[in-house]
Every structure is written in C-alpha cells, then in structure tokens.
Design a protein around this motif. Structure first.
Motif, PDB file in Angstrom:
ATOM      1  N   GLY A  51      -6.454 -30.322   2.671  1.00 38.12           N
ATOM      2  CA  GLY A  51      -5.792 -30.808   1.480  1.00 38.12           C
ATOM      3  C   GLY A  51      -6.483 -30.240   0.253  1.00 38.12           C
ATOM      4  O   GLY A  51      -7.548 -29.615   0.347  1.00 38.12           O
ATOM      5  N   VAL A  52      -5.862 -30.487  -0.900  1.00 38.20           N
ATOM      6  CA  VAL A  52      -6.450 -29.996  -2.150  1.00 38.20           C
ATOM      7  C   VAL A  52      -7.839 -30.600  -2.321  1.00 38.20           C
ATOM      8  O   VAL A  52      -8.015 -31.817  -2.215  1.00 38.20           O
ATOM      9  CB  VAL A  52      -5.544 -30.348  -3.339  1.00 38.20           C
ATOM     10  CG1 VAL A  52      -6.227 -29.972  -4.656  1.00 38.20           C
ATOM     11  CG2 VAL A  52      -4.202 -29.627  -3.217  1.00 38.20           C
ATOM     12  N   LYS A  53      -8.792 -29.733  -2.538  1.00 37.91           N
ATOM     13  CA  LYS A  53     -10.200 -30.084  -2.745  1.00 37.91           C
ATOM     14  C   LYS A  53     -10.866 -30.687  -1.511  1.00 37.91           C
ATOM     15  O   LYS A  53     -12.004 -31.158  -1.592  1.00 37.91           O
ATOM     16  CB  LYS A  53     -10.357 -31.023  -3.949  1.00 37.91           C
ATOM     17  CG  LYS A  53      -9.937 -30.368  -5.268  1.00 37.91           C
ATOM     18  CD  LYS A  53     -10.227 -31.244  -6.471  1.00 37.91           C
ATOM     19  CE  LYS A  53      -9.791 -30.537  -7.750  1.00 37.91           C
ATOM     20  NZ  LYS A  53     -10.018 -31.362  -8.954  1.00 37.91           N
ATOM     21  N   ASP A  54     -10.184 -30.659  -0.384  1.00 37.45           N
ATOM     22  CA  ASP A  54     -10.755 -31.150   0.876  1.00 37.45           C
ATOM     23  C   ASP A  54     -11.010 -29.977   1.798  1.00 37.45           C
ATOM     24  O   ASP A  54     -10.067 -29.375   2.332  1.00 37.45           O
ATOM     25  CB  ASP A  54      -9.800 -32.143   1.553  1.00 37.45           C
ATOM     26  CG  ASP A  54      -9.697 -33.436   0.797  1.00 37.45           C
ATOM     27  OD1 ASP A  54      -8.589 -33.998   0.749  1.00 37.45           O
ATOM     28  OD2 ASP A  54     -10.720 -33.886   0.247  1.00 37.45           O
ATOM     29  N   ASP A  62     -22.112 -19.820   7.315  1.00 39.90           N
ATOM     30  CA  ASP A  62     -23.257 -19.384   6.517  1.00 39.90           C
ATOM     31  C   ASP A  62     -22.916 -18.140   5.699  1.00 39.90           C
ATOM     32  O   ASP A  62     -22.429 -17.147   6.232  1.00 39.90           O
ATOM     33  CB  ASP A  62     -24.460 -19.080   7.422  1.00 39.90           C
ATOM     34  CG  ASP A  62     -25.081 -20.346   7.981  1.00 39.90           C
ATOM     35  OD1 ASP A  62     -25.924 -20.240   8.891  1.00 39.90           O
ATOM     36  OD2 ASP A  62     -24.722 -21.440   7.501  1.00 39.90           O
ATOM     37  N   GLY A  63     -23.204 -18.198   4.396  1.00 38.04           N
ATOM     38  CA  GLY A  63     -22.950 -17.070   3.516  1.00 38.04           C
ATOM     39  C   GLY A  63     -21.569 -17.066   2.892  1.00 38.04           C
ATOM     40  O   GLY A  63     -21.244 -16.177   2.110  1.00 38.04           O
ATOM     41  N   TYR A  64     -20.771 -18.078   3.224  1.00 33.04           N
ATOM     42  CA  TYR A  64     -19.406 -18.181   2.705  1.00 33.04           C
ATOM     43  C   TYR A  64     -19.198 -19.529   2.014  1.00 33.04           C
ATOM     44  O   TYR A  64     -19.762 -20.537   2.432  1.00 33.04           O
ATOM     45  CB  TYR A  64     -18.379 -18.088   3.837  1.00 33.04           C
ATOM     46  CG  TYR A  64     -18.423 -16.839   4.668  1.00 33.04           C
ATOM     47  CD1 TYR A  64     -19.136 -16.801   5.860  1.00 33.04           C
ATOM     48  CD2 TYR A  64     -17.707 -15.706   4.284  1.00 33.04           C
ATOM     49  CE1 TYR A  64     -19.165 -15.665   6.643  1.00 33.04           C
ATOM     50  CE2 TYR A  64     -17.710 -14.568   5.068  1.00 33.04           C
ATOM     51  CZ  TYR A  64     -18.448 -14.561   6.245  1.00 33.04           C
ATOM     52  OH  TYR A  64     -18.461 -13.425   7.031  1.00 33.04           O
ATOM     53  N   SER A  65     -18.348 -19.528   0.993  1.00 30.88           N
ATOM     54  CA  SER A  65     -17.892 -20.769   0.391  1.00 30.88           C
ATOM     55  C   SER A  65     -16.398 -20.672   0.159  1.00 30.88           C
ATOM     56  O   SER A  65     -15.829 -19.573   0.152  1.00 30.88           O
ATOM     57  CB  SER A  65     -18.622 -21.056  -0.926  1.00 30.88           C
ATOM     58  OG  SER A  65     -18.350 -20.039  -1.874  1.00 30.88           O
ATOM     59  N   VAL A  66     -15.755 -21.820  -0.012  1.00 37.14           N
ATOM     60  CA  VAL A  66     -14.303 -21.839  -0.212  1.00 37.14           C
ATOM     61  C   VAL A  66     -13.953 -22.810  -1.323  1.00 37.14           C
ATOM     62  O   VAL A  66     -14.733 -23.687  -1.688  1.00 37.14           O
ATOM     63  CB  VAL A  66     -13.535 -22.241   1.070  1.00 37.14           C
ATOM     64  CG1 VAL A  66     -13.618 -21.168   2.131  1.00 37.14           C
ATOM     65  CG2 VAL A  66     -14.023 -23.579   1.588  1.00 37.14           C
ATOM     66  N   SER A  67     -12.750 -22.624  -1.842  1.00 31.95           N
ATOM     67  CA  SER A  67     -12.225 -23.580  -2.806  1.00 31.95           C
ATOM     68  C   SER A  67     -10.717 -23.668  -2.646  1.00 31.95           C
ATOM     69  O   SER A  67     -10.058 -22.677  -2.335  1.00 31.95           O
ATOM     70  CB  SER A  67     -12.577 -23.180  -4.240  1.00 31.95           C
ATOM     71  OG  SER A  67     -11.938 -21.979  -4.601  1.00 31.95           O
ATOM     72  N   ARG A  68     -10.215 -24.864  -2.875  1.00 35.50           N
ATOM     73  CA  ARG A  68      -8.776 -25.085  -2.835  1.00 35.50           C
ATOM     74  C   ARG A  68      -8.417 -26.069  -3.960  1.00 35.50           C
ATOM     75  O   ARG A  68      -8.475 -27.271  -3.790  1.00 35.50           O
ATOM     76  CB  ARG A  68      -8.331 -25.629  -1.478  1.00 35.50           C
ATOM     77  CG  ARG A  68      -6.812 -25.592  -1.311  1.00 35.50           C
ATOM     78  CD  ARG A  68      -6.419 -25.920   0.084  1.00 35.50           C
ATOM     79  NE  ARG A  68      -4.991 -25.921   0.267  1.00 35.50           N
ATOM     80  CZ  ARG A  68      -4.377 -26.498   1.290  1.00 35.50           C
ATOM     81  NH1 ARG A  68      -5.086 -27.111   2.222  1.00 35.50           N
ATOM     82  NH2 ARG A  68      -3.068 -26.457   1.374  1.00 35.50           N
ATOM     83  N   SER A  69      -8.039 -25.500  -5.078  1.00 31.15           N
ATOM     84  CA  SER A  69      -7.695 -26.312  -6.251  1.00 31.15           C
ATOM     85  C   SER A  69      -6.199 -26.606  -6.321  1.00 31.15           C
ATOM     86  O   SER A  69      -5.773 -27.507  -7.059  1.00 31.15           O
ATOM     87  CB  SER A  69      -8.148 -25.612  -7.532  1.00 31.15           C
ATOM     88  OG  SER A  69      -7.546 -24.332  -7.624  1.00 31.15           O
ATOM     89  N   LYS A  70      -5.411 -25.854  -5.569  1.00 28.15           N
ATOM     90  CA  LYS A  70      -3.969 -26.059  -5.495  1.00 28.15           C
ATOM     91  C   LYS A  70      -3.531 -25.953  -4.037  1.00 28.15           C
ATOM     92  O   LYS A  70      -4.185 -25.265  -3.252  1.00 28.15           O
ATOM     93  CB  LYS A  70      -3.219 -24.997  -6.320  1.00 28.15           C
ATOM     94  CG  LYS A  70      -3.535 -24.993  -7.785  1.00 28.15           C
ATOM     95  CD  LYS A  70      -2.685 -23.967  -8.521  1.00 28.15           C
ATOM     96  CE  LYS A  70      -3.084 -22.560  -8.176  1.00 28.15           C
ATOM     97  NZ  LYS A  70      -2.309 -21.560  -8.965  1.00 28.15           N
TER      98      LYS A  70
END
Lengths: 113, 114
Positions: A51-54, A62-70
C-alpha cells in the motif's frame, strides 16, 4: 497488456553513484514488488509494498531502499551502486495476495562499472 | 539453498519431442504459478494451481500440483520452436508469508530446435 512500465530500460552507472529505478502502473493494484534476476538464481525479492507508504524488505534488500508515495509509483534506489548490483531488475504488480500471480514489467538492465 | 528446486536447468530438444520440467520443495505452498519468459522481457504468467493434485491444461502444456502441495510439474507435448524460453515456477508459502510474496525457482531454459 497490463499497464506496468519500468524506466529506464537500460542504464550504465559508475560505482558509488546513487541510482533510482521507477515502476509505474495504471492498474490501481495494491501490491508492488521489486525483484532482481541473475543467472542461476532465478528471481529474488528485494522489497515489496502492500500500500501507499507501506513497504517491507525481501530476501536481498541490503544496499537498496524503496518508496511508494502514490499507488501507481514504486521507486527502487541503490544508495551507492556496487558491481554486485549489476543485474536485471523487474517490477511486478498484483491485485490480490499470492494466489493470482504477478504481472511483470519488461525490466531494467543495470550495469555498474 | 533454493527453496524451490527446478530441474533440469537446461533442456535442448528437437521439435515434436515431449518434455517435463519439475519444481520441488520441502515446504508446503498455498499456490504455485508457472511463468514463461522470453529474452528482454518480463515473465508472463501461464497458470496458477491451488489445490493438491490439481491438473490444468493449456493447449499442449499440462501442469500438475502435487497432492501434498510441495511440488509441481510442467509437461509439454510435441514441443515447437515457439516454446523456446525460460520457464519459472513460483510458490506462495502456506505459512509465514503475507502480502503475496512469491518465491521463485532458478528456472529451466528450454530450447526447441526445428
């Protein structure tokens, strides 16, 4: 075809630089996933979103990040790219959990030199 | 150690031959999917099996889910060059997973020669 696109399709970057890959969907699906594909390893889960922001980590986060703002966008960031992150990255979406399979994007081929 | 073991990893056959690809695990899955992937593209879902012992057919492809839901097979009858590709099995564990995470096998690269 399902509305899922990945960008860029190909990228060459230098070791130590940050890189962001984008996955965009027009299906309004709740679940989104980032996998990497390497010879002999099949597909391995990096991060996923329910889900958004979940978001949560997968087996090779390791070494990765994610984002889901929409709902429609799921970004994968390599904070400081390393040669071991050279791979093909796939985004996938699903409407419901597990039983109905995924729809995959066409992938991003990333080379870290 | 791979949770889902696929065999064989490589298969090279002549047009018209039959073949079977296996997907095995010591874990129980709530469902199992088979995908086919062509070079430069993402995997495409072929089938989902959810019931132990279930058999599904898709033209010349027959998929079976083991009675104990720990294994599956893909059988292709009279293979054609158009069947060439990477075949992947993927399963959703019956316990301990949430939000639909799938575990993939290593894949089977199938080459069908004319």
């Amino acid at each position: 075809d399902a509305g899922i696109t990945q960008s860029p399709r190909h990228k060459v970057t230098e070791t130590g630089t940050p890189v962001t890959l984008r996955c965009h969907q027009t299906e309004n699906h709740r679940y989104m996933y980032w996998y990497r594909q390497d010879p002999g390893h099949g597909l391995r889960l990096i991060h996923y979103s329910y889900g958004v922001k979940d978001t949560d980590k997968g087996e090779v986060s390791d070494g990765y990040s994610v984002s889901r703002s929409k709902t429609e966008d799921f970004l994968l960031t390599l904070e400081s790219a390393t040669s071991s992150q050279t791979s093909v990255y796939f985004c996938a979406i699903s409407e419901v959990a597990d039983d109905y399979g995924y729809t995959f994007g066409s992938g991003t081929r990333l080379t870290v030199v | 150690t791979q949770l889902l073991e696929q065999s064989p990893q490589f298969l090279s056959i002549q047009e018209g031959e039959n073949l079977t690809v296996y997907c095995n695990s010591s874990s129980v899955f709530s469902s199992l999917q088979w995908y086919r992937q062509e070079p430069g593209e993402g995997p495409v879902l072929l089938v989902t099996v959810v019931t132990g012992g279930e058999v599904k057919k898709l033209k010349r492809l027959t998929f079976q889910f083991g009675d104990a839901r720990k294994d599956s097979s893909l059988h292709i009858t009279a293979a054609q060059p158009g069947d060439t590709g990477l075949y992947l099995c993927a399963g959703a564990l019956i316990l301990g997973t949430s939000y639909g995470k799938l575990t993939f096998g290593q894949g089977t690269i199938l080459t069908v020669h004319p």
